[in-house]
Scaffold this motif. Structure first.
Motif, PDB file in Angstrom:
ATOM      1  N   ILE A 135       0.845  -1.199   0.000  1.00 32.62           N
ATOM      2  CA  ILE A 135       0.000   0.000   0.000  1.00 32.62           C
ATOM      3  C   ILE A 135       0.880   1.248   0.000  1.00 32.62           C
ATOM      4  CG2 ILE A 135      -1.596   1.363   1.403  1.00 32.62           C
ATOM      5  CD1 ILE A 135      -2.993  -1.201   2.188  1.00 32.62           C
ATOM      6  N   ALA A 136       1.960   1.182   0.751  1.00 32.42           N
ATOM      7  CA  ALA A 136       2.884   2.322   0.823  1.00 32.42           C
ATOM      8  C   ALA A 136       3.441   2.648  -0.560  1.00 32.42           C
ATOM      9  CB  ALA A 136       4.018   2.027   1.798  1.00 32.42           C
ATOM     10  N   ASP A 137       3.716   1.618  -1.354  1.00 37.04           N
ATOM     11  CA  ASP A 137       4.229   1.843  -2.719  1.00 37.04           C
ATOM     12  C   ASP A 137       3.204   2.580  -3.572  1.00 37.04           C
ATOM     13  OD1 ASP A 137       6.502   0.495  -2.004  1.00 37.04           O
ATOM     14  OD2 ASP A 137       5.933  -1.399  -2.977  1.00 37.04           O
ATOM     15  N   VAL A 138       1.942   2.179  -3.465  1.00 33.11           N
ATOM     16  CA  VAL A 138       0.882   2.816  -4.245  1.00 33.11           C
ATOM     17  C   VAL A 138       0.770   4.291  -3.855  1.00 33.11           C
ATOM     18  CG1 VAL A 138      -1.617   2.859  -4.678  1.00 33.11           C
ATOM     19  CG2 VAL A 138      -0.409   0.674  -4.596  1.00 33.11           C
ATOM     20  N   LYS A 139       0.788   4.564  -2.534  1.00 34.48           N
ATOM     21  CA  LYS A 139       0.696   5.953  -2.059  1.00 34.48           C
ATOM     22  C   LYS A 139       1.893   6.769  -2.527  1.00 34.48           C
ATOM     23  CE  LYS A 139      -1.453   4.856   2.345  1.00 34.48           C
ATOM     24  NZ  LYS A 139      -1.253   4.969   3.781  1.00 34.48           N
ATOM     25  N   LYS A 140       3.079   6.178  -2.384  1.00 30.07           N
ATOM     26  CA  LYS A 140       4.309   6.891  -2.747  1.00 30.07           C
ATOM     27  C   LYS A 140       4.319   7.217  -4.243  1.00 30.07           C
ATOM     28  CE  LYS A 140       9.319   6.445  -2.467  1.00 30.07           C
ATOM     29  NZ  LYS A 140      10.424   5.510  -2.272  1.00 30.07           N
ATOM     30  N   THR A 141       3.953   6.256  -5.064  1.00 29.32           N
ATOM     31  CA  THR A 141       3.909   6.461  -6.511  1.00 29.32           C
ATOM     32  C   THR A 141       2.898   7.549  -6.861  1.00 29.32           C
ATOM     33  OG1 THR A 141       4.475   4.133  -6.858  1.00 29.32           O
ATOM     34  CG2 THR A 141       3.529   5.316  -8.729  1.00 29.32           C
ATOM     35  N   ALA A 142       1.728   7.495  -6.240  1.00 27.43           N
ATOM     36  CA  ALA A 142       0.691   8.501  -6.512  1.00 27.43           C
ATOM     37  C   ALA A 142       1.201   9.887  -6.128  1.00 27.43           C
ATOM     38  CB  ALA A 142      -0.580   8.164  -5.741  1.00 27.43           C
ATOM     39  N   GLU A 143       1.848   9.992  -4.961  1.00 28.34           N
ATOM     40  CA  GLU A 143       2.342  11.298  -4.517  1.00 28.34           C
ATOM     41  C   GLU A 143       3.419  11.828  -5.455  1.00 28.34           C
ATOM     42  OE1 GLU A 143       3.775  13.662  -0.534  1.00 28.34           O
ATOM     43  OE2 GLU A 143       3.832  11.469  -0.509  1.00 28.34           O
ATOM     44  N   GLN A 144       4.335  10.957  -5.885  1.00 29.79           N
ATOM     45  CA  GLN A 144       5.400  11.398  -6.800  1.00 29.79           C
ATOM     46  C   GLN A 144       4.812  11.897  -8.116  1.00 29.79           C
ATOM     47  OE1 GLN A 144       7.779   7.828  -6.947  1.00 29.79           O
ATOM     48  NE2 GLN A 144       9.172   8.534  -5.340  1.00 29.79           N
ATOM     49  N   LYS A 145       3.852  11.163  -8.641  1.00 29.28           N
ATOM     50  CA  LYS A 145       3.253  11.566  -9.921  1.00 29.28           C
ATOM     51  C   LYS A 145       2.456  12.859  -9.774  1.00 29.28           C
ATOM     52  CE  LYS A 145       3.148   7.050 -12.130  1.00 29.28           C
ATOM     53  NZ  LYS A 145       2.300   5.980 -12.670  1.00 29.28           N
ATOM     54  N   MET A 146       1.761  13.019  -8.639  1.00 29.91           N
ATOM     55  CA  MET A 146       1.007  14.259  -8.405  1.00 29.91           C
ATOM     56  C   MET A 146       1.975  15.439  -8.300  1.00 29.91           C
ATOM     57  SD  MET A 146      -1.962  13.138  -5.743  1.00 29.91           S
ATOM     58  CE  MET A 146      -3.216  11.947  -6.176  1.00 29.91           C
ATOM     59  N   HIS A 147       3.118  15.193  -7.656  1.00 31.05           N
ATOM     60  CA  HIS A 147       4.130  16.248  -7.528  1.00 31.05           C
ATOM     61  C   HIS A 147       4.654  16.642  -8.915  1.00 31.05           C
ATOM     62  CE1 HIS A 147       6.953  18.708  -5.357  1.00 31.05           C
ATOM     63  NE2 HIS A 147       7.938  18.226  -6.095  1.00 31.05           N
ATOM     64  N   LYS A 148       4.852  15.651  -9.782  1.00 32.89           N
ATOM     65  CA  LYS A 148       5.311  15.936 -11.150  1.00 32.89           C
ATOM     66  C   LYS A 148       4.272  16.766 -11.908  1.00 32.89           C
ATOM     67  CE  LYS A 148       8.447  12.061 -11.790  1.00 32.89           C
ATOM     68  NZ  LYS A 148       8.631  10.738 -12.378  1.00 32.89           N
ATOM     69  N   SER A 149       2.993  16.472 -11.705  1.00 29.93           N
ATOM     70  CA  SER A 149       1.933  17.260 -12.349  1.00 29.93           C
ATOM     71  C   SER A 149       1.986  18.700 -11.877  1.00 29.93           C
ATOM     72  CB  SER A 149       0.553  16.676 -12.027  1.00 29.93           C
ATOM     73  OG  SER A 149       0.408  15.409 -12.605  1.00 29.93           O
ATOM     74  N   LEU A 150       2.235  18.887 -10.576  1.00 34.43           N
ATOM     75  CA  LEU A 150       2.323  20.235 -10.017  1.00 34.43           C
ATOM     76  C   LEU A 150       3.533  20.972 -10.594  1.00 34.43           C
ATOM     77  CD1 LEU A 150       0.963  22.065  -7.895  1.00 34.43           C
ATOM     78  CD2 LEU A 150       2.627  21.203  -6.250  1.00 34.43           C
ATOM     79  N   GLU A 151       4.660  20.284 -10.710  1.00 32.46           N
ATOM     80  CA  GLU A 151       5.866  20.898 -11.282  1.00 32.46           C
ATOM     81  C   GLU A 151       5.646  21.269 -12.747  1.00 32.46           C
ATOM     82  OE1 GLU A 151       8.645  21.884  -9.629  1.00 32.46           O
ATOM     83  OE2 GLU A 151       7.467  21.255  -7.893  1.00 32.46           O
ATOM     84  N   ALA A 152       4.949  20.407 -13.480  1.00 29.74           N
ATOM     85  CA  ALA A 152       4.657  20.700 -14.891  1.00 29.74           C
ATOM     86  C   ALA A 152       3.779  21.943 -14.994  1.00 29.74           C
ATOM     87  CB  ALA A 152       3.968  19.502 -15.543  1.00 29.74           C
ATOM     88  N   LEU A 153       2.815  22.080 -14.086  1.00 29.29           N
ATOM     89  CA  LEU A 153       1.955  23.270 -14.084  1.00 29.29           C
ATOM     90  C   LEU A 153       2.794  24.517 -13.798  1.00 29.29           C
ATOM     91  CD1 LEU A 153      -0.832  24.652 -14.178  1.00 29.29           C
ATOM     92  CD2 LEU A 153      -0.981  24.248 -11.719  1.00 29.29           C
ATOM     93  N   LYS A 154       3.704  24.419 -12.822  1.00 24.80           N
ATOM     94  CA  LYS A 154       4.564  25.573 -12.503  1.00 24.80           C
ATOM     95  C   LYS A 154       5.356  25.993 -13.735  1.00 24.80           C
ATOM     96  CE  LYS A 154       5.256  24.737  -7.570  1.00 24.80           C
ATOM     97  NZ  LYS A 154       6.186  24.278  -6.549  1.00 24.80           N
ATOM     98  N   ALA A 155       5.892  25.012 -14.458  1.00 25.85           N
ATOM     99  CA  ALA A 155       6.666  25.314 -15.673  1.00 25.85           C
ATOM    100  C   ALA A 155       5.772  25.969 -16.722  1.00 25.85           C
ATOM    101  CB  ALA A 155       7.298  24.037 -16.220  1.00 25.85           C
ATOM    102  N   ASP A 156       4.561  25.438 -16.897  1.00 21.04           N
ATOM    103  CA  ASP A 156       3.641  26.008 -17.881  1.00 21.04           C
ATOM    104  C   ASP A 156       3.238  27.432 -17.516  1.00 21.04           C
ATOM    105  OD1 ASP A 156       3.739  23.703 -19.355  1.00 21.04           O
ATOM    106  OD2 ASP A 156       1.830  22.899 -18.616  1.00 21.04           O
ATOM    107  N   LEU A 157       2.974  27.663 -16.237  1.00 19.49           N
ATOM    108  CA  LEU A 157       2.585  29.002 -15.803  1.00 19.49           C
ATOM    109  C   LEU A 157       3.754  29.982 -15.949  1.00 19.49           C
ATOM    110  CD1 LEU A 157       0.380  28.402 -12.626  1.00 19.49           C
ATOM    111  CD2 LEU A 157      -0.339  28.780 -14.980  1.00 19.49           C
TER     112      LEU A 157
END
Length: 185
Positions: free
Chosen positions: A2-24
């Motif tokens: 379960i920890a792996d699923v949470k960790k993967t989800a958090e990393q990918k969400m963080h990447k989405s946030l970073e991509a938004l920062k770059a786009d903005l």
């Protein structure tokens, strides 16, 4: 597991946030900053190179970017690349220095840019929600295979929902800051 699923989800969400920062960061406010030119590349002896790898980029003043090419003949190539880009900038040469003035934004253009920014942030929110859906799907699969208990699966889904809420709140904050930035005259 379960920890792996949470960790993967958090990393990918963080990447989405970073991509938004770059786009903005690419959305132009009235002020100059060298990051605006990051995605423009020029032909350097047959290879496409970012401008910042063939020239020094500096801020001359709040509304002007200065570009000093490392090789004299690159000046015209850099100017053409900036003119041909979708930024609507008009560079001019002064000896070896290329000046890129930032035109003032009209009220109408500001409204258009806010629409673009809102669209970008909505895309980021959709990406985060899709990551939540994928993580929840993995948890349900684990439950079906009986590798986790129902209580653990439910708790993990709640944690993933909290993560999702946190990242969506972060996206909203970025959007509010950018909107304020765009509307400032």
């Amino acid at each position: 597991m379960i920890a792996d699923v949470k960790k993967t989800a958090e990393q990918k969400m963080h990447k989405s946030l970073e991509a938004l920062k770059a786009d903005l960061g690419k959305v132009r406010t009235g002020r100059a900053h060298t990051g605006i030119l990051d995605h423009i590349s020029v032909d350097y002896y047959g290879t496409q190179m970012p401008i910042n790898q063939v020239a020094n980029l500096t801020l001359i003043d709040a509304r002007t970017i200065g570009i000093a090419p490392w090789e004299k003949k690159m000046g015209a190539v850099i100017e053409k690349a900036i003119r041909d880009s979708d930024l609507g900038l008009n560079p001019s040469s002064q000896g070896e220095l290329i000046r890129v003035p930032m035109p003032a934004l009209t009220e109408e253009r500001r409204r258009e840019l806010i629409k673009v920014v809102k669209s970008e942030s909505e895309n980021a929110k959709v990406a985060v929600r899709n990551l939540r859906r994928d993580a929840n799907h993995h948890l349900k699969e684990m439950l079906k295979q009986k590798t986790v208990s129902e209580d653990d699966e439910r708790r993990a889904q709640e944690d993933i929902q909290k993560l999702t809420d946190k990242f969506i709140a972060e996206i909203d904050k970025l959007l509010a800051v950018k909107e304020t930035d765009l509307m400032a005259v």
